[in-house]
Design an enzyme around this catalytic site. Structure first.
Site, PDB file in Angstrom:
ATOM      1  N   TYR A 167       0.829  -1.229   0.000  1.00 18.05           N
ATOM      2  CA  TYR A 167       0.000   0.000   0.000  1.00 18.05           C
ATOM      3  C   TYR A 167       0.860   1.276   0.000  1.00 18.05           C
ATOM      4  CZ  TYR A 167      -3.263   3.447   2.064  1.00 18.05           C
ATOM      5  OH  TYR A 167      -4.006   4.573   2.358  1.00 18.05           O
ATOM      6  N   ILE A 168       1.668   1.453   1.017  1.00 14.31           N
ATOM      7  CA  ILE A 168       2.448   2.704   1.096  1.00 14.31           C
ATOM      8  C   ILE A 168       3.612   2.650   0.099  1.00 14.31           C
ATOM      9  CG2 ILE A 168       3.692   4.288   2.628  1.00 14.31           C
ATOM     10  CD1 ILE A 168       2.212   2.902   5.004  1.00 14.31           C
TER      11      ILE A 168
ATOM     12  N   ASP B 129       9.868  -7.444  -3.326  1.00 15.17           N
ATOM     13  CA  ASP B 129       8.681  -7.813  -2.547  1.00 15.17           C
ATOM     14  C   ASP B 129       8.496  -9.321  -2.677  1.00 15.17           C
ATOM     15  OD1 ASP B 129       5.836  -7.961  -1.597  1.00 15.17           O
ATOM     16  OD2 ASP B 129       5.991  -5.789  -1.705  1.00 15.17           O
ATOM     17  N   ASN B 130       8.024  -9.964  -1.617  1.00 11.89           N
ATOM     18  CA  ASN B 130       7.726 -11.399  -1.766  1.00 11.89           C
ATOM     19  C   ASN B 130       6.235 -11.618  -2.046  1.00 11.89           C
ATOM     20  OD1 ASN B 130       6.530 -10.965   0.688  1.00 11.89           O
ATOM     21  ND2 ASN B 130       7.691 -12.536   1.809  1.00 11.89           N
TER      22      ASN B 130
ATOM     23  N   LYS C  38       2.052  -6.378   9.237  1.00 10.82           N
ATOM     24  CA  LYS C  38       1.576  -5.172   9.935  1.00 10.82           C
ATOM     25  C   LYS C  38       0.253  -5.309  10.684  1.00 10.82           C
ATOM     26  CE  LYS C  38      -1.069  -3.335   6.116  1.00 10.82           C
ATOM     27  NZ  LYS C  38      -1.590  -2.178   5.427  1.00 10.82           N
TER      28      LYS C  38
ATOM     29  N   SER D  11       6.426   3.559  13.265  1.00 11.00           N
ATOM     30  CA  SER D  11       5.004   3.796  13.484  1.00 11.00           C
ATOM     31  C   SER D  11       4.797   4.598  14.761  1.00 11.00           C
ATOM     32  CB  SER D  11       4.326   2.428  13.633  1.00 11.00           C
ATOM     33  OG  SER D  11       3.020   2.581  14.115  1.00 11.00           O
TER      34      SER D  11
ATOM     35  N   TYR E 171       3.500  -6.708  17.125  1.00 13.06           N
ATOM     36  CA  TYR E 171       3.780  -5.886  15.943  1.00 13.06           C
ATOM     37  C   TYR E 171       4.491  -4.591  16.363  1.00 13.06           C
ATOM     38  CZ  TYR E 171       3.148  -2.256  12.498  1.00 13.06           C
ATOM     39  OH  TYR E 171       3.396  -1.201  11.659  1.00 13.06           O
TER      40      TYR E 171
ATOM     41  N   LYS F 143       8.532  -2.836  15.714  1.00 11.85           N
ATOM     42  CA  LYS F 143       8.907  -1.483  15.261  1.00 11.85           C
ATOM     43  C   LYS F 143       9.874  -0.847  16.258  1.00 11.85           C
ATOM     44  CE  LYS F 143       6.638  -1.494  11.502  1.00 11.85           C
ATOM     45  NZ  LYS F 143       7.345  -1.580  10.251  1.00 11.85           N
TER      46      LYS F 143
ATOM     47  N   ARG G 124     -11.857  -1.508  21.910  1.00 17.53           N
ATOM     48  CA  ARG G 124     -10.956  -2.570  21.429  1.00 17.53           C
ATOM     49  C   ARG G 124      -9.729  -2.590  22.340  1.00 17.53           C
ATOM     50  NH1 ARG G 124      -8.843  -2.034  15.267  1.00 17.53           N
ATOM     51  NH2 ARG G 124      -7.810  -0.209  16.151  1.00 17.53           N
TER      52      ARG G 124
ATOM     53  N   GLY H  25      -6.193  -2.488  23.857  1.00 13.43           N
ATOM     54  CA  GLY H  25      -4.944  -1.921  23.320  1.00 13.43           C
ATOM     55  C   GLY H  25      -5.119  -0.539  22.711  1.00 13.43           C
TER      56      GLY H  25
HETATM   57  P1  NAD Z   1       1.617  -3.628   3.096  1.00 18.99           P
HETATM   58  O1  NAD Z   1       1.388  -4.955   3.721  1.00 18.99           O
HETATM   59  O2  NAD Z   1       0.654  -3.148   2.072  1.00 18.99           O
HETATM   60  O3  NAD Z   1       3.086  -3.561   2.460  1.00 18.99           O
HETATM   61  C1  NAD Z   1       4.153  -4.322   2.960  1.00 18.99           C
HETATM   62  C2  NAD Z   1       4.759  -5.071   1.790  1.00 18.99           C
HETATM   63  O4  NAD Z   1       5.867  -5.838   2.243  1.00 18.99           O
HETATM   64  C3  NAD Z   1       3.777  -6.048   1.142  1.00 18.99           C
HETATM   65  O5  NAD Z   1       3.735  -5.808  -0.243  1.00 18.99           O
HETATM   66  C4  NAD Z   1       4.363  -7.436   1.453  1.00 18.99           C
HETATM   67  O6  NAD Z   1       4.113  -8.357   0.418  1.00 18.99           O
HETATM   68  C5  NAD Z   1       5.837  -7.115   1.623  1.00 18.99           C
HETATM   69  N1  NAD Z   1       6.579  -8.023   2.520  1.00 18.99           N
HETATM   70  C6  NAD Z   1       6.259  -8.401   3.778  1.00 18.99           C
HETATM   71  N2  NAD Z   1       7.185  -9.219   4.280  1.00 18.99           N
HETATM   72  C7  NAD Z   1       8.141  -9.354   3.329  1.00 18.99           C
HETATM   73  C8  NAD Z   1       9.375 -10.067   3.262  1.00 18.99           C
HETATM   74  N3  NAD Z   1       9.790 -10.844   4.258  1.00 18.99           N
HETATM   75  N4  NAD Z   1      10.114  -9.968   2.128  1.00 18.99           N
HETATM   76  C9  NAD Z   1       9.695  -9.197   1.084  1.00 18.99           C
HETATM   77  N5  NAD Z   1       8.538  -8.512   1.095  1.00 18.99           N
HETATM   78  C10 NAD Z   1       7.770  -8.579   2.204  1.00 18.99           C
HETATM   79  O7  NAD Z   1       1.736  -2.566   4.283  1.00 18.99           O
HETATM   80  P2  NAD Z   1       1.793  -0.981   4.240  1.00 18.99           P
HETATM   81  O8  NAD Z   1       0.558  -0.467   4.865  1.00 18.99           O
HETATM   82  O9  NAD Z   1       2.180  -0.529   2.893  1.00 18.99           O
HETATM   83  O10 NAD Z   1       2.970  -0.743   5.276  1.00 18.99           O
HETATM   84  C11 NAD Z   1       4.313  -0.592   4.858  1.00 18.99           C
HETATM   85  C12 NAD Z   1       5.189  -0.461   6.093  1.00 18.99           C
HETATM   86  O11 NAD Z   1       4.744   0.641   6.875  1.00 18.99           O
HETATM   87  C13 NAD Z   1       5.136  -1.684   7.015  1.00 18.99           C
HETATM   88  O12 NAD Z   1       6.421  -1.899   7.540  1.00 18.99           O
HETATM   89  C14 NAD Z   1       4.196  -1.238   8.115  1.00 18.99           C
HETATM   90  O13 NAD Z   1       4.457  -1.886   9.327  1.00 18.99           O
HETATM   91  C15 NAD Z   1       4.515   0.235   8.211  1.00 18.99           C
HETATM   92  N6  NAD Z   1       3.418   1.027   8.762  1.00 18.99           N
HETATM   93  C16 NAD Z   1       2.179   0.933   8.203  1.00 18.99           C
HETATM   94  C17 NAD Z   1       1.129   1.667   8.735  1.00 18.99           C
HETATM   95  C18 NAD Z   1      -0.269   1.528   8.193  1.00 18.99           C
HETATM   96  O14 NAD Z   1      -1.205   1.877   8.895  1.00 18.99           O
HETATM   97  N7  NAD Z   1      -0.444   1.067   6.959  1.00 18.99           N
HETATM   98  C19 NAD Z   1       1.373   2.534   9.821  1.00 18.99           C
HETATM   99  C20 NAD Z   1       2.657   2.614  10.346  1.00 18.99           C
HETATM  100  C21 NAD Z   1       3.681   1.858   9.807  1.00 18.99           C
HETATM  101  C1  WQD Z   2      -8.452   3.943  14.119  1.00 19.67           C
HETATM  102  C2  WQD Z   2      -9.606   4.287  15.058  1.00 19.67           C
HETATM  103  C3  WQD Z   2     -10.273   2.438  16.441  1.00 19.67           C
HETATM  104  C4  WQD Z   2     -11.678  -0.082  13.136  1.00 19.67           C
HETATM  105  C5  WQD Z   2      -3.246   0.977  13.702  1.00 19.67           C
HETATM  106  C6  WQD Z   2      -2.024   0.368  14.343  1.00 19.67           C
HETATM  107  C7  WQD Z   2      -0.868   1.310  14.252  1.00 19.67           C
HETATM  108  C8  WQD Z   2      -0.645   1.770  12.809  1.00 19.67           C
HETATM  109  C9  WQD Z   2      -1.901   2.288  12.183  1.00 19.67           C
HETATM  110  C10 WQD Z   2       0.919   0.294  11.790  1.00 19.67           C
HETATM  111  C11 WQD Z   2      -9.434   3.723  16.466  1.00 19.67           C
HETATM  112  C12 WQD Z   2     -11.389   2.813  15.485  1.00 19.67           C
HETATM  113  C13 WQD Z   2     -11.158   0.953  13.883  1.00 19.67           C
HETATM  114  C14 WQD Z   2     -13.066  -0.403  13.279  1.00 19.67           C
HETATM  115  C15 WQD Z   2     -13.291   1.389  14.871  1.00 19.67           C
HETATM  116  N1  WQD Z   2      -0.265   0.674  11.971  1.00 19.67           N
HETATM  117  N2  WQD Z   2     -11.957   1.683  14.729  1.00 19.67           N
HETATM  118  N3  WQD Z   2     -13.810   0.353  14.142  1.00 19.67           N
HETATM  119  O1  WQD Z   2      -5.514   1.415  15.822  1.00 19.67           O
HETATM  120  O2  WQD Z   2      -5.051   3.875  15.361  1.00 19.67           O
HETATM  121  O3  WQD Z   2      -3.575   2.173  14.410  1.00 19.67           O
HETATM  122  O4  WQD Z   2      -2.948   1.315  12.330  1.00 19.67           O
HETATM  123  O5  WQD Z   2       1.906   0.652  12.312  1.00 19.67           O
HETATM  124  O6  WQD Z   2       0.237   0.630  14.758  1.00 19.67           O
HETATM  125  O7  WQD Z   2      -2.315   0.074  15.698  1.00 19.67           O
HETATM  126  O8  WQD Z   2      -5.827   2.386  13.489  1.00 19.67           O
HETATM  127  O9  WQD Z   2      -7.541   2.229  11.741  1.00 19.67           O
HETATM  128  O10 WQD Z   2      -7.316   0.341  13.404  1.00 19.67           O
HETATM  129  O11 WQD Z   2      -8.215   2.540  14.165  1.00 19.67           O
HETATM  130  O12 WQD Z   2     -14.010   2.039  15.643  1.00 19.67           O
HETATM  131  O13 WQD Z   2     -13.561  -1.342  12.664  1.00 19.67           O
HETATM  132  O14 WQD Z   2     -10.804   3.679  14.542  1.00 19.67           O
HETATM  133  O15 WQD Z   2     -10.773   2.063  17.686  1.00 19.67           O
HETATM  134  O16 WQD Z   2      -9.998   4.651  17.356  1.00 19.67           O
HETATM  135  P1  WQD Z   2      -5.044   2.454  14.915  1.00 19.67           P
HETATM  136  P2  WQD Z   2      -7.236   1.801  13.122  1.00 19.67           P
END
Ligand code: NAD
Ligand code: WQD
Length: 338
Positions: A11-12, A31-32, A84, A124, A149, A153, A292, A294
């Site tokens: 995604y990102i 990417d895997n 993630k 994160s 998770y 980080k 929820r 946590g």
């Molecule tokens: P995502 O799952 O869409 O992207 C992660 C990608 O990594 C995927 O395409 C997956 O196939 C690949 N991958 C996972 N393990 C692998 C491995 N061992 N080898 C090669 N490829 C691998 O997730 P995202 O939302 O794009 O997040 C990207 C990064 O940002 C992650 O590290 C996530 O923890 C971090 N992050 C995401 C969020 C969020 O809310 N989306 C918030 C904070 C941090």
């Molecule tokens: C947002 C708000 C929920 C779903 C998570 C990870 C964090 C980071 C980002 C990776 C909260 C509420 C949610 C639902 C709801 N990821 N909610 N009903 O929990 O802030 O962060 O994603 O690093 O580490 O913990 O994001 O989108 O799950 O929740 O009411 O079905 O929406 O309680 O207040 P969160 P979220």
């Protein structure tokens, strides 16, 4: 400049690859495909009309990664690859520690052995834990994380800090993302979770498209303006542009720097529901559930350090985030094709 993007099909990562390529930076994706579809690569190509290479490789595969570094001329790495899902990490801790920690150790080892010591890491806001009061600043004490998770980080941040202490040739940016939502303006790239979404925005869009019946709102008795949880939602394209700035920063010298990537504004769950309804014209049915485990009441950033040192600021507002999320979901009801 050539940047290796781990997890670049996710995604990102995919949105970041588009912005890197549009800025004239060469991209090599690894990417895997464990949590994305290969067709996201085609979408990056179609949007940018630029050539780039991608490799199907697990970052834990030392030889595979070494071969890529030997073949390509890599200046720096943006490291997104990781698992993630917070809830899944609670019942699969070993898989999370292996993939995220071990994967990062292998990556750093391969980088060092190939003389590449510049990395931007996806951290994160979760590292701030339960006890800090928003707005969160980078100098606050981290820890008190509630799930495996989040611990991955935090541990990776500590590993990279120890690495920098041991060898000052490294140039490292730890980016603490808040809550990324939204999608590319074209409607061709967006978030495509497997199964029932864990996060708020994909849950809302799937209710809107009729895949899910209603949203469960986790608690309305928090100490917030309407009782529901408050978060700092950031448009994924703003986040991607933050990576372009961060990769320029790591290219420009050595050091270890930490930046929040958020908007600095907090919106409640019900604020997001209302903004989405306005943007899409679709009513979102919801039911109030228990909190929820946590979750915290409020989490938003102070993003001023990124503005001061990277010259980066989020520009897109909650309306645009909702419009773009909806365009992606409505044009791709089943996400990416296989
Ligand atoms: P995502 O799952 O869409 O992207 C992660 C990608 O990594 C995927 O395409 C997956 O196939 C690949 N991958 C996972 N393990 C692998 C491995 N061992 N080898 C090669 N490829 C691998 O997730 P995202 O939302 O794009 O997040 C990207 C990064 O940002 C992650 O590290 C996530 O923890 C971090 N992050 C995401 C969020 C969020 O809310 N989306 C918030 C904070 C941090
Ligand atoms: C947002 C708000 C929920 C779903 C998570 C990870 C964090 C980071 C980002 C990776 C909260 C509420 C949610 C639902 C709801 N990821 N909610 N009903 O929990 O802030 O962060 O994603 O690093 O580490 O913990 O994001 O989108 O799950 O929740 O009411 O079905 O929406 O309680 O207040 P969160 P979220």
């Amino acid at each position: 400049m050539s940047v290796l993007v781990t997890g670049g099909a996710g995604y990102i990562g995919s949105h970041t690859c588009v912005e890197l390529l549009n800025s004239g930076i060469d991209v090599v994706i690894v990417d895997n495909f464990c949590n994305c579809k290969k067709s996201s690569i085609d979408r990056i190509k179609a949007l940018t009309n630029k050539a780039f290479t991608y490799y199907e490789c697990d970052i834990r595969d030392y030889d595979g990664m070494d071969e890529i570094f030997k073949k390509e001329s890599i200046d720096s790495v943006i490291h997104f690859a990781g698992l993630k899902a917070v809830g899944e990490s609670v019942y699969k801790p070993l898989e999370y520690f292996d993939n995220n920690i071990n994967g990062t150790l292998v990556l750093l080892d391969v980088m060092r052995n190939n003389g590449c010591k510049k990395i931007v890491f996806s951290s994160s806001a979760t590292v701030y834990g339960m006890n800090n009061i928003s707005p969160l600043t980078e100098d606050m004490k981290v820890g008190g994380v509630t799930n495996p998770y989040g611990r991955t980080k935090l541990m990776i941040e500590e590993i990279m800090q120890d690495l920098y202490v041991s060898d000052k040739e490294w140039s490292i940016c730890l980016l603490r993302y808040f809550n990324p939502i939204g999608a590319h303006k074209s409607g061709t790239m967006g978030e495509d979770p497997n199964g029932i979404p864990n996060n708020l925005m994909p849950y809302i869009t799937q209710v809107a498209i009729g895949k899910l019946d209603h949203l469960g709102v986790y608690g309305d008795d928090y100490d917030t303006h309407d009782g529901t949880g408050v978060r700092d939602y950031i448009h994924v394209v703003d986040l991607a542009l933050g990576h372009v700035k961060a990769v320029e920063k790591v290219a420009s010298g050595t050091g270890l720097n930490i930046y929040n990537l958020g908007t600095g504004k907090g919106y409640s769950v019900l604020d997001v529901v209302k903004a989405f309804e306005k943007a899409s014209g679709v009513k979102i049915k919801y039911e109030i559930l228990d909190r929820r485990p946590g979750d915290i009441a409020t989490c938003y950033s102070d993003p001023s350090k990124a503005l001061k040192e990277l010259g980066w600021k989020a520009e897109r507002d909650i309306e645009e985030m909702c419009e773009d999320s909806w365009r992606w979901q409505s044009q791709n009801p089943n996400g990416y094709p296989d």
